[in-house]
Design an enzyme around this catalytic site. Structure first.
Site, PDB file in Angstrom:
ATOM      1  N   HIS A  70       0.844  -1.203   0.000  1.00 13.50           N
ATOM      2  CA  HIS A  70       0.000   0.000   0.000  1.00 13.50           C
ATOM      3  C   HIS A  70       0.873   1.245   0.000  1.00 13.50           C
ATOM      4  O   HIS A  70       2.069   1.160   0.261  1.00 13.50           O
ATOM      5  CB  HIS A  70      -0.913   0.023   1.248  1.00 13.50           C
ATOM      6  CG  HIS A  70      -0.153   0.187   2.541  1.00 13.50           C
ATOM      7  ND1 HIS A  70       0.520  -0.866   3.149  1.00 13.50           N
ATOM      8  CD2 HIS A  70       0.090   1.268   3.324  1.00 13.50           C
ATOM      9  CE1 HIS A  70       1.103  -0.442   4.248  1.00 13.50           C
ATOM     10  NE2 HIS A  70       0.875   0.857   4.385  1.00 13.50           N
ATOM     11  N   ASP A  82       0.766   5.179   1.866  1.00 15.82           N
ATOM     12  CA  ASP A  82       0.051   5.868   2.939  1.00 15.82           C
ATOM     13  C   ASP A  82      -0.646   7.103   2.353  1.00 15.82           C
ATOM     14  O   ASP A  82      -0.161   7.701   1.398  1.00 15.82           O
ATOM     15  CB  ASP A  82       1.025   6.281   4.041  1.00 15.82           C
ATOM     16  CG  ASP A  82       1.622   5.065   4.756  1.00 15.82           C
ATOM     17  OD1 ASP A  82       1.010   3.976   4.701  1.00 15.82           O
ATOM     18  OD2 ASP A  82       2.700   5.210   5.362  1.00 15.82           O
ATOM     19  N   HIS A 122       4.846   0.091   0.094  1.00 21.21           N
ATOM     20  CA  HIS A 122       5.538  -0.703   1.116  1.00 21.21           C
ATOM     21  C   HIS A 122       4.608  -1.790   1.649  1.00 21.21           C
ATOM     22  O   HIS A 122       3.391  -1.739   1.450  1.00 21.21           O
ATOM     23  CB  HIS A 122       6.070   0.194   2.248  1.00 21.21           C
ATOM     24  CG  HIS A 122       5.040   1.092   2.870  1.00 21.21           C
ATOM     25  ND1 HIS A 122       4.522   2.214   2.255  1.00 21.21           N
ATOM     26  CD2 HIS A 122       4.427   1.035   4.088  1.00 21.21           C
ATOM     27  CE1 HIS A 122       3.648   2.796   3.047  1.00 21.21           C
ATOM     28  NE2 HIS A 122       3.551   2.102   4.161  1.00 21.21           N
ATOM     29  N   ARG A 181       6.481  -8.725  16.384  1.00 24.67           N
ATOM     30  CA  ARG A 181       7.038  -7.426  15.976  1.00 24.67           C
ATOM     31  C   ARG A 181       6.021  -6.330  16.285  1.00 24.67           C
ATOM     32  O   ARG A 181       4.848  -6.442  15.929  1.00 24.67           O
ATOM     33  CB  ARG A 181       7.333  -7.483  14.473  1.00 24.67           C
ATOM     34  CG  ARG A 181       7.825  -6.195  13.852  1.00 24.67           C
ATOM     35  CD  ARG A 181       8.259  -6.451  12.398  1.00 24.67           C
ATOM     36  NE  ARG A 181       8.800  -5.251  11.790  1.00 24.67           N
ATOM     37  CZ  ARG A 181       8.098  -4.395  11.058  1.00 24.67           C
ATOM     38  NH1 ARG A 181       6.817  -4.607  10.839  1.00 24.67           N
ATOM     39  NH2 ARG A 181       8.680  -3.327  10.543  1.00 24.67           N
TER      40      ARG A 181
END
Ligand SMILES: O=C(O)CCC(=O)C(=O)O
Ligand SMILES: [Fe+2]
Length: 341
Positions: free
Chosen positions: A221, A223, A277, A287
């Site tokens: 996607h 941002d 990304h 994580r």
């Protein structure tokens, strides 16, 4: 319309597209979460995005160049002490370690903007992601109270303090970027006025996965923001570059990852790329990351700025609220829908 929350209220999502998997009780990757195996998942390539010292007298040039070349960079000497990131991560870990039934008490509502839930991009993909998130805009008190009825203060203090610090950094970075793009600060005169930017803090958790080659942490996607400022301690974030493919952004102690979002891409007339990304399951550890999204006030009208004579704007003017609404409806078609040349 005056806030980002009001934009989201007009684009409600189905409950099943908000509710994360019960990661406490899962031993295999269910078909609903199994993505086709992709080579890039096991790539060992590290991206060559630069690490920029914010105190460097050349910072504006270095930042501008990184935004043009990669749409991303890492920043050090940014003024936020390491213990602040440790505190934020400790609170994020406290939240995501709660039993699923408890976390669901703070589930984002179908038309809501904040709380516990899947990423906003989920409805656009056939498979679910190996991810749970918690979105904060300003004070997280209402949701924090649902999670910890008598012990919510620390979480709120840590998250509110972090938002203040990281917003100051966003302002500093934007001023350098405007300088580089030769855009007068008067054209963006809201920058630096407290409480007017549209911002959101996103806590992300990627639980340990029984079959990391089949799971997607966060699908590809861009941002929507002007800028996103991300803290990651464990690797997993990959950026895409035409001609290069996917490569990991190397976690660097104390550094923050900054990436260009769609709104900065528009303002720069596509000189800066809104970097694609995603997150993959690289390490066998849970994580946590913290993303801060910085955008103009919701009523602000954006258009390509700083054009030299003879340069043609490739995007029409669009208000921040219209663009967010457009992205909520069309995801990857949003930029194309405002393109004029
Ligand atoms: O967790 C990460 O590394 C990236 C998060 C991200 O891309 C987002 O929250 O938009
Ligand atoms: Fe992102």
């Amino acid at each position: 319309m005056s806030t980002l929350s009001e934009v989201y209220r007009q684009h409600p999502v189905k409950v099943q597209e908000i509710t994360p998997l019960d990661f406490d009780s899962i031993g295999t990757v269910p078909d609903s979460h199994a993505w086709p195996v992709s080579d890039g998942f096991e790539s060992n390539d590290w991206s060559s995005i630069p690490t920029i010292d914010l105190k460097d007298s050349n910072a504006a040039k270095l930042i501008g160049h990184a935004c043009e070349t990669f749409g991303a960079f890492q920043v050090v000497n940014h003024g936020i002490p390491i213990n602040v990131f440790e505190e934020v991560e400790a609170e994020a870990s406290r939240l995501f370690s709660l039993p699923t039934t408890q976390k669901l008490k703070a589930l984002r509502s179908p038309g809501g903007a904040t709380g516990y839930g899947l990423a906003r991009i989920s409805p656009f993909f056939d498979k679910y992601m190996w991810h749970e998130g918690f979105t904060i805009m300003g004070s997280p008190m209402d949701h924090a109270r649902q999670l910890w009825p008598s012990d919510y203060r620390k979480f709120c203090d840590v998250m509110e303090d972090y938002q203040k610090k990281v917003e100051e950094l966003a302002v500093t970075l934007m001023r350098q970027i405007l300088k580089y793009l030769a855009i007068s600060e008067e054209e963006m005169n809201w920058i630096g006025s407290p409480g007017v930017a549209s911002t959101a803090l996103q806590l992300n958790s990627y639980p340990v996965c029984p079959d990391p080659r089949r799971a997607m942490g966060l699908a590809p996607h861009t941002d929507t923001s002007l800028l996103t400022i991300l803290h990651q301690r464990i690797s997993g974030l990959q950026i895409f570059k035409e001609g290069v493919g996917w490569s990991f952004v190397r976690p660097t102690t104390g550094a923050l990852v900054v990436n260009v979002g769609d709104l900065l891409h528009i303002i720069s007339n596509a000189r800066f790329s809104s970097v694609v990304h995603r997150v993959v399951m690289k390490e066998a550890k849970q994580r946590f990351t913290v993303a801060f999204f910085y955008s103009p006030p919701i009523d602000f009208n954006l258009c390509p700025l700083g054009l030299s004579s003879g340069q043609i704007p490739i995007y029409r003017s669009v208000s921040v609220s219209e663009y967010f609404g457009n992205k909520a409806k069309n995801l990857n078609q949003a930029l194309a829908s405002i393109r004029i040349s």
